[in-house]
Write a protein that holds these residues in place. Structure first.
Motif, PDB file in Angstrom:
ATOM      1  N   ARG A 179      12.617 -37.757 -70.421  1.00  0.00           N
ATOM      2  CA  ARG A 179      13.424 -36.534 -70.495  1.00  0.00           C
ATOM      3  C   ARG A 179      13.164 -35.859 -71.831  1.00  0.00           C
ATOM      4  O   ARG A 179      12.802 -36.513 -72.813  1.00  0.00           O
ATOM      5  CB  ARG A 179      14.911 -36.825 -70.292  1.00  0.00           C
ATOM      6  N   VAL A 180      13.304 -34.559 -71.832  1.00  0.00           N
ATOM      7  CA  VAL A 180      13.101 -33.774 -73.045  1.00  0.00           C
ATOM      8  C   VAL A 180      14.289 -32.842 -73.232  1.00  0.00           C
ATOM      9  O   VAL A 180      15.003 -32.529 -72.284  1.00  0.00           O
ATOM     10  CB  VAL A 180      11.788 -32.949 -73.012  1.00  0.00           C
ATOM     11  N   PHE A 181      14.455 -32.416 -74.476  1.00  0.00           N
ATOM     12  CA  PHE A 181      15.522 -31.488 -74.810  1.00  0.00           C
ATOM     13  C   PHE A 181      14.868 -30.227 -75.367  1.00  0.00           C
ATOM     14  O   PHE A 181      14.337 -30.247 -76.483  1.00  0.00           O
ATOM     15  CB  PHE A 181      16.471 -32.108 -75.840  1.00  0.00           C
ATOM     16  N   PRO A 182      14.876 -29.134 -74.605  1.00  0.00           N
ATOM     17  CA  PRO A 182      14.268 -27.898 -75.091  1.00  0.00           C
ATOM     18  C   PRO A 182      14.922 -27.451 -76.399  1.00  0.00           C
ATOM     19  O   PRO A 182      16.124 -27.610 -76.593  1.00  0.00           O
ATOM     20  CB  PRO A 182      14.549 -26.889 -73.976  1.00  0.00           C
ATOM     21  N   GLU A 183      14.106 -26.903 -77.276  1.00  0.00           N
ATOM     22  CA  GLU A 183      14.601 -26.376 -78.553  1.00  0.00           C
ATOM     23  C   GLU A 183      14.353 -24.870 -78.599  1.00  0.00           C
ATOM     24  O   GLU A 183      13.579 -24.339 -77.827  1.00  0.00           O
ATOM     25  CB  GLU A 183      13.884 -27.064 -79.712  1.00  0.00           C
ATOM     26  N   GLY A 197       3.231 -32.653 -73.921  1.00  0.00           N
ATOM     27  CA  GLY A 197       3.284 -33.440 -72.700  1.00  0.00           C
ATOM     28  C   GLY A 197       4.381 -33.011 -71.739  1.00  0.00           C
ATOM     29  O   GLY A 197       4.558 -33.602 -70.684  1.00  0.00           O
ATOM     30  N   SER A 198       5.136 -31.982 -72.091  1.00  0.00           N
ATOM     31  CA  SER A 198       6.225 -31.488 -71.246  1.00  0.00           C
ATOM     32  C   SER A 198       5.776 -30.220 -70.536  1.00  0.00           C
ATOM     33  O   SER A 198       4.867 -29.536 -70.995  1.00  0.00           O
ATOM     34  CB  SER A 198       7.451 -31.174 -72.099  1.00  0.00           C
ATOM     35  N   PHE A 199       6.458 -29.902 -69.458  1.00  0.00           N
ATOM     36  CA  PHE A 199       6.067 -28.749 -68.666  1.00  0.00           C
ATOM     37  C   PHE A 199       7.237 -27.798 -68.484  1.00  0.00           C
ATOM     38  O   PHE A 199       8.309 -28.189 -68.037  1.00  0.00           O
ATOM     39  CB  PHE A 199       5.541 -29.185 -67.296  1.00  0.00           C
ATOM     40  N   ALA A 200       7.003 -26.540 -68.813  1.00  0.00           N
ATOM     41  CA  ALA A 200       8.039 -25.519 -68.672  1.00  0.00           C
ATOM     42  C   ALA A 200       8.489 -25.386 -67.226  1.00  0.00           C
ATOM     43  O   ALA A 200       9.668 -25.126 -66.969  1.00  0.00           O
ATOM     44  CB  ALA A 200       7.532 -24.181 -69.204  1.00  0.00           C
ATOM     45  N   THR A 201       7.589 -25.581 -66.273  1.00  0.00           N
ATOM     46  CA  THR A 201       7.988 -25.458 -64.867  1.00  0.00           C
ATOM     47  C   THR A 201       9.062 -26.481 -64.508  1.00  0.00           C
ATOM     48  O   THR A 201       9.943 -26.192 -63.698  1.00  0.00           O
ATOM     49  CB  THR A 201       6.772 -25.624 -63.923  1.00  0.00           C
ATOM     50  N   SER A 202       9.012 -27.654 -65.121  1.00  0.00           N
ATOM     51  CA  SER A 202      10.046 -28.668 -64.854  1.00  0.00           C
ATOM     52  C   SER A 202      11.404 -28.210 -65.376  1.00  0.00           C
ATOM     53  O   SER A 202      12.419 -28.380 -64.708  1.00  0.00           O
ATOM     54  CB  SER A 202       9.660 -30.003 -65.493  1.00  0.00           C
ATOM     55  N   VAL A 203      11.421 -27.626 -66.563  1.00  0.00           N
ATOM     56  CA  VAL A 203      12.668 -27.121 -67.126  1.00  0.00           C
ATOM     57  C   VAL A 203      13.195 -25.962 -66.272  1.00  0.00           C
ATOM     58  O   VAL A 203      14.379 -25.909 -65.930  1.00  0.00           O
ATOM     59  CB  VAL A 203      12.474 -26.680 -68.595  1.00  0.00           C
ATOM     60  N   LEU A 204      12.315 -25.045 -65.899  1.00  0.00           N
ATOM     61  CA  LEU A 204      12.738 -23.903 -65.078  1.00  0.00           C
ATOM     62  C   LEU A 204      13.255 -24.346 -63.715  1.00  0.00           C
ATOM     63  O   LEU A 204      14.229 -23.790 -63.205  1.00  0.00           O
ATOM     64  CB  LEU A 204      11.581 -22.914 -64.913  1.00  0.00           C
ATOM     65  N   ARG A 205      12.640 -25.353 -63.124  1.00  0.00           N
ATOM     66  CA  ARG A 205      13.105 -25.879 -61.843  1.00  0.00           C
ATOM     67  C   ARG A 205      14.547 -26.370 -61.970  1.00  0.00           C
ATOM     68  O   ARG A 205      15.378 -26.131 -61.105  1.00  0.00           O
ATOM     69  CB  ARG A 205      12.198 -27.012 -61.368  1.00  0.00           C
ATOM     70  N   GLU A 206      14.853 -27.042 -63.090  1.00  0.00           N
ATOM     71  CA  GLU A 206      16.212 -27.540 -63.304  1.00  0.00           C
ATOM     72  C   GLU A 206      17.194 -26.406 -63.591  1.00  0.00           C
ATOM     73  O   GLU A 206      18.325 -26.430 -63.121  1.00  0.00           O
ATOM     74  CB  GLU A 206      16.236 -28.568 -64.436  1.00  0.00           C
ATOM     75  N   LEU A 207      16.765 -25.411 -64.354  1.00  0.00           N
ATOM     76  CA  LEU A 207      17.634 -24.270 -64.658  1.00  0.00           C
ATOM     77  C   LEU A 207      17.942 -23.454 -63.402  1.00  0.00           C
ATOM     78  O   LEU A 207      19.076 -23.056 -63.169  1.00  0.00           O
ATOM     79  CB  LEU A 207      16.973 -23.347 -65.682  1.00  0.00           C
ATOM     80  N   MET A 208      16.914 -23.209 -62.624  1.00  0.00           N
ATOM     81  CA  MET A 208      17.045 -22.324 -61.472  1.00  0.00           C
ATOM     82  C   MET A 208      17.466 -23.055 -60.205  1.00  0.00           C
ATOM     83  O   MET A 208      17.871 -22.426 -59.228  1.00  0.00           O
ATOM     84  CB  MET A 208      15.723 -21.592 -61.238  1.00  0.00           C
ATOM     85  N   GLU A 258      18.782 -23.352 -49.289  1.00  0.00           N
ATOM     86  CA  GLU A 258      19.997 -23.484 -48.491  1.00  0.00           C
ATOM     87  C   GLU A 258      21.000 -24.404 -49.172  1.00  0.00           C
ATOM     88  O   GLU A 258      22.191 -24.178 -49.112  1.00  0.00           O
ATOM     89  CB  GLU A 258      19.654 -24.026 -47.100  1.00  0.00           C
ATOM     90  N   ASP A 259      20.520 -25.439 -49.854  1.00  0.00           N
ATOM     91  CA  ASP A 259      21.376 -26.371 -50.533  1.00  0.00           C
ATOM     92  C   ASP A 259      22.016 -25.754 -51.774  1.00  0.00           C
ATOM     93  O   ASP A 259      23.033 -26.234 -52.246  1.00  0.00           O
ATOM     94  CB  ASP A 259      20.614 -27.622 -50.977  1.00  0.00           C
ATOM     95  N   ASN A 260      21.420 -24.705 -52.304  1.00  0.00           N
ATOM     96  CA  ASN A 260      21.879 -24.133 -53.555  1.00  0.00           C
ATOM     97  C   ASN A 260      22.721 -22.883 -53.382  1.00  0.00           C
ATOM     98  O   ASN A 260      23.092 -22.253 -54.345  1.00  0.00           O
ATOM     99  CB  ASN A 260      20.681 -23.803 -54.461  1.00  0.00           C
TER     100      ASN A 260
END
Length: 179
Positions: free
Chosen positions: A125-129, A149-160, A176-178
């Protein structure tokens, strides 16, 4: 095709493509390891045998007392690491090793098949700064900094809470779940 390369069943001869495919399988196994941790409620906790990393100094240590170290993980001080298998990285042991072996077994693999790769460890896990959200006429602009080694798409997937990897205009199966 990456699995075929690792199993010795591929006819591909281009070494760059073979390396790329092997690296892709390393990521696939790492992602399965992450999924297992999430499914079992271990994302914010540590288990015996984890190699944990301190977020402030980068120091890595073996987790022996999972209960005590999990308190530090819950505070965001440390996180588990996952293995990108290769010749220079030792697999995890104890409970964490069981999770790794299960992730490998999901694809019929063992650590030894990655001998052509160096290997590494990555944070689970990472913590965006430096995070910013700026309103725009048609939505928002989000900016942040991530560690190597982190990917912005992973963070955006969690945000969105949507599949940011889907092609534009493709329906999102999870929408549909969201709603």
């Amino acid at each position: 095709e990456g699995l075929n390369v690792l199993r010795g069943e591929s006819r591909l001869r281009d070494p760059r493509v073979r390396r790329f495919l092997t690296t892709s399988v390393q990521s696939l196994v790492f992602n399965r390891f992450l999924s297992l941790r999430l499914e079992r409620g271990l994302f914010e906790r540590l288990v015996a045998g984890d190699m944990a990393k301190k977020h402030d100094t980068g120091g890595v240590f073996l987790v022996e007392d999972a209960a005590a170290e999990s308190l530090r993980a819950e505070r965001g001080e440390v996180s588990a690491t996952g293995t990108l298998f290769g010749r220079k990285v030792k697999p995890l042991t104890l409970d964490a090793g069981e999770l790794e072996r299960e992730a490998l077994a999901a694809f019929g693999l063992t650590p030894e098949v990655f001998a052509s790769r160096r290997g590494d460890r990555r944070l689970t896990r990472v913590f965006p700064e430096n995070a910013e959200v700026r309103p725009k006429e048609d939505g928002y602009t989000v900016a942040f900094t991530l560690p190597k080694g982190s990917f912005a798409t992973s963070v955006l997937r969690e945000l969105m809470k949507t599949d940011v990897d889907a092609a534009a205009g493709e329906p999102d199966e999870s929408s549909e779940d969201n709603e």
